[in-house]
Design a protein around this motif. Structure first.
Motif, PDB file in Angstrom:
ATOM      1  N   ARG A  73       0.834  -1.206   0.000  1.00 37.35           N
ATOM      2  CA  ARG A  73       0.000   0.000   0.000  1.00 37.35           C
ATOM      3  C   ARG A  73       0.864   1.249   0.000  1.00 37.35           C
ATOM      4  N   GLU A  74       2.037   1.182   0.607  1.00 37.24           N
ATOM      5  CA  GLU A  74       2.915   2.350   0.674  1.00 37.24           C
ATOM      6  C   GLU A  74       3.805   2.473  -0.559  1.00 37.24           C
ATOM      7  N   SER A  75       4.320   1.357  -1.067  1.00 39.04           N
ATOM      8  CA  SER A  75       5.256   1.419  -2.201  1.00 39.04           C
ATOM      9  C   SER A  75       4.558   1.722  -3.516  1.00 39.04           C
ATOM     10  N   VAL A  76       3.269   1.375  -3.649  1.00 38.88           N
ATOM     11  CA  VAL A  76       2.560   1.592  -4.909  1.00 38.88           C
ATOM     12  C   VAL A  76       2.125   3.045  -5.069  1.00 38.88           C
ATOM     13  N   ALA A  77       2.136   3.793  -3.987  1.00 37.18           N
ATOM     14  CA  ALA A  77       1.681   5.189  -4.037  1.00 37.18           C
ATOM     15  C   ALA A  77       2.503   6.004  -5.038  1.00 37.18           C
ATOM     16  N   GLY A  78       1.791   6.658  -5.952  1.00 36.42           N
ATOM     17  CA  GLY A  78       2.452   7.541  -6.905  1.00 36.42           C
ATOM     18  C   GLY A  78       3.090   6.865  -8.087  1.00 36.42           C
ATOM     19  N   THR A  79       2.896   5.552  -8.242  1.00 39.93           N
ATOM     20  CA  THR A  79       3.558   4.840  -9.337  1.00 39.93           C
ATOM     21  C   THR A  79       2.746   4.853 -10.626  1.00 39.93           C
ATOM     22  N   LYS A  80       1.506   5.309 -10.582  1.00 43.24           N
ATOM     23  CA  LYS A  80       0.692   5.384 -11.792  1.00 43.24           C
ATOM     24  C   LYS A  80       0.763   6.787 -12.353  1.00 43.24           C
ATOM     25  N   ALA A  81       1.111   6.889 -13.632  1.00 44.56           N
ATOM     26  CA  ALA A  81       1.368   8.196 -14.243  1.00 44.56           C
ATOM     27  C   ALA A  81       0.188   9.147 -14.103  1.00 44.56           C
ATOM     28  N   ALA A  82      -1.036   8.621 -14.197  1.00 46.06           N
ATOM     29  CA  ALA A  82      -2.217   9.480 -14.141  1.00 46.06           C
ATOM     30  C   ALA A  82      -2.346  10.204 -12.812  1.00 46.06           C
ATOM     31  N   PHE A  83      -1.714   9.655 -11.768  1.00 45.78           N
ATOM     32  CA  PHE A  83      -1.834  10.253 -10.442  1.00 45.78           C
ATOM     33  C   PHE A  83      -0.485  10.709  -9.894  1.00 45.78           C
ATOM     34  N   ALA A  84       0.456  10.905 -10.781  1.00 41.96           N
ATOM     35  CA  ALA A  84       1.786  11.347 -10.361  1.00 41.96           C
ATOM     36  C   ALA A  84       1.699  12.668  -9.619  1.00 41.96           C
ATOM     37  N   GLY A  85       2.379  12.732  -8.489  1.00 42.03           N
ATOM     38  CA  GLY A  85       2.395  13.948  -7.697  1.00 42.03           C
ATOM     39  C   GLY A  85       1.283  14.045  -6.677  1.00 42.03           C
ATOM     40  N   GLN A  86       0.298  13.154  -6.771  1.00 46.75           N
ATOM     41  CA  GLN A  86      -0.778  13.185  -5.786  1.00 46.75           C
ATOM     42  C   GLN A  86      -0.323  12.513  -4.493  1.00 46.75           C
ATOM     43  N   ARG A  87      -0.831  13.014  -3.397  1.00 46.69           N
ATOM     44  CA  ARG A  87      -0.541  12.399  -2.112  1.00 46.69           C
ATOM     45  C   ARG A  87      -1.530  11.268  -1.872  1.00 46.69           C
ATOM     46  N   TYR A  88      -1.009  10.084  -1.640  1.00 44.96           N
ATOM     47  CA  TYR A  88      -1.844   8.907  -1.425  1.00 44.96           C
ATOM     48  C   TYR A  88      -2.184   8.737   0.059  1.00 44.96           C
ATOM     49  N   CYS A 112      -6.656  -3.055   3.433  1.00 49.02           N
ATOM     50  CA  CYS A 112      -5.481  -2.511   2.745  1.00 49.02           C
ATOM     51  C   CYS A 112      -5.440  -3.034   1.323  1.00 49.02           C
ATOM     52  N   ALA A 113      -4.922  -2.235   0.408  1.00 46.62           N
ATOM     53  CA  ALA A 113      -4.797  -2.659  -0.983  1.00 46.62           C
ATOM     54  C   ALA A 113      -3.807  -3.821  -1.095  1.00 46.62           C
ATOM     55  N   PRO A 114      -4.219  -4.948  -1.711  1.00 47.80           N
ATOM     56  CA  PRO A 114      -3.317  -6.085  -1.886  1.00 47.80           C
ATOM     57  C   PRO A 114      -2.710  -6.118  -3.286  1.00 47.80           C
ATOM     58  N   PRO A 115      -1.519  -6.661  -3.430  1.00 48.69           N
ATOM     59  CA  PRO A 115      -0.956  -6.851  -4.778  1.00 48.69           C
ATOM     60  C   PRO A 115      -1.886  -7.675  -5.652  1.00 48.69           C
ATOM     61  N   ASP A 116      -2.072  -7.241  -6.900  1.00 53.01           N
ATOM     62  CA  ASP A 116      -2.920  -7.952  -7.873  1.00 53.01           C
ATOM     63  C   ASP A 116      -4.361  -8.123  -7.386  1.00 53.01           C
ATOM     64  N   ASN A 117      -4.777  -7.301  -6.434  1.00 51.25           N
ATOM     65  CA  ASN A 117      -6.133  -7.389  -5.876  1.00 51.25           C
ATOM     66  C   ASN A 117      -6.435  -8.758  -5.282  1.00 51.25           C
ATOM     67  N   ARG A 118      -5.409  -9.417  -4.742  1.00 49.38           N
ATOM     68  CA  ARG A 118      -5.583 -10.776  -4.215  1.00 49.38           C
ATOM     69  C   ARG A 118      -5.011 -10.888  -2.807  1.00 49.38           C
ATOM     70  N   PRO A 119      -5.829 -10.653  -1.799  1.00 48.53           N
ATOM     71  CA  PRO A 119      -5.366 -10.900  -0.432  1.00 48.53           C
ATOM     72  C   PRO A 119      -5.196 -12.402  -0.212  1.00 48.53           C
ATOM     73  N   THR A 120      -4.319 -12.773   0.674  1.00 48.49           N
ATOM     74  CA  THR A 120      -4.158 -14.179   1.029  1.00 48.49           C
ATOM     75  C   THR A 120      -5.208 -14.560   2.072  1.00 48.49           C
ATOM     76  N   PRO A 121      -5.490 -15.853   2.232  1.00 51.79           N
ATOM     77  CA  PRO A 121      -6.407 -16.263   3.300  1.00 51.79           C
ATOM     78  C   PRO A 121      -5.951 -15.793   4.681  1.00 51.79           C
ATOM     79  N   VAL A 122      -4.650 -15.804   4.924  1.00 49.49           N
ATOM     80  CA  VAL A 122      -4.138 -15.343   6.215  1.00 49.49           C
ATOM     81  C   VAL A 122      -4.431 -13.855   6.403  1.00 49.49           C
ATOM     82  N   GLU A 123      -4.230 -13.062   5.362  1.00 52.57           N
ATOM     83  CA  GLU A 123      -4.527 -11.622   5.453  1.00 52.57           C
ATOM     84  C   GLU A 123      -6.010 -11.382   5.672  1.00 52.57           C
TER      85      GLU A 123
END
Length: 227
Positions: A24-39, A117-128
């Protein structure tokens, strides 16, 4: 029992799942359409009426939607689709949801998710999913005095919700009912409706259409006494 405000204040500080925190923290700002926005880049609280008769259970925040804006189903294509339906059914004050403070209000309805929380590939694990379950359980317990119907978007949400309802004392039979679009199951005074998730893939492939989702929400809102 905590209030909604107390629950949300505790929720947004949660760091229980290391993989989700990192994503959730590392993906912030990585999409060009939202560059510069505070996540937002934190767990996302529920959104809507605190005395809701209808709850909508999704899956998890999207990386550049709710993880960016801090509000459920806000700022992404799934939210765009969902709020058009809610507006047409009479459950939302406007058909768009772009950001906190945009004036959007829900009528008798609250949006929640099994994973906050946002999961990678929109796929939370059963444990999560299981680690996050207590937030959903506590939110539904707060809604219990007024809650009469639930719309569940997708099989993941269905599988996550039924154990929570069972643990909270709603009469969930064994074996548990299977998810299906259009399924309606009564657990005592609570009606639970199954609906395919309004994901871009489902919409683009035609698996989900506006009329079929609107039909589910109309039935659920009727069961909840909202229309």
């Amino acid at each position: 029992m905590r209030t909604f405000a107390e629950l949300d204040a505790a929720l947004v500080e949660c760091r229980a799942c290391p993989r989700l925190v990192a994503w959730r923290e590392s993906v912030a700002g990585t999409k060009a359409a939202f560059a510069g926005q505070r996540y937002w880049a934190r767990p996302v609280p529920g959104f809507g009426a605190e005395d809701a008769a209808l709850a909508v259970v999704g899956l998890a925040p999207s990386a550049h939607g709710a993880n960016r804006t801090g509000r459920m189903f806000t700022g992404d294509p799934s939210g765009d689709f969902l709020f058009r339906v809610l507006f047409d059914v009479g459950l939302a004050s406007q058909p768009t949801s772009t950001a906190i403070g945009d004036g959007l209000e829900l009528r008798g309805t609250r949006l929640v998710s099994p994973v906050r929380c946002a999961p990678p590939d929109n796929r939370p694990t059963p444990v999560e999913r299981n680690t996050c379950r207590h937030w959903l359980a506590e939110e539904l317990e707060l809604l219990r005095p007024t809650l009469r119907a639930v719309v569940v978007l997708g099989a993941f949400g269905w599988q996550a919700l039924l154990p929570v309802l069972s643990a909270a004392g709603w009469p969930v039979p064994a074996p548990r009912p299977a998810f299906a679009h259009g399924a309606v199951v009564k657990f005592g005074d609570l009606a639970v409706f199954g609906c395919y998730h309004v994901s871009p893939r489902n919409v683009q492939t035609g698996r989900v259409t506006h009329p079929m989702v609107a039909a589910v929400f109309t039935a659920a809102a009727t069961a909840a006494g909202l229309i």
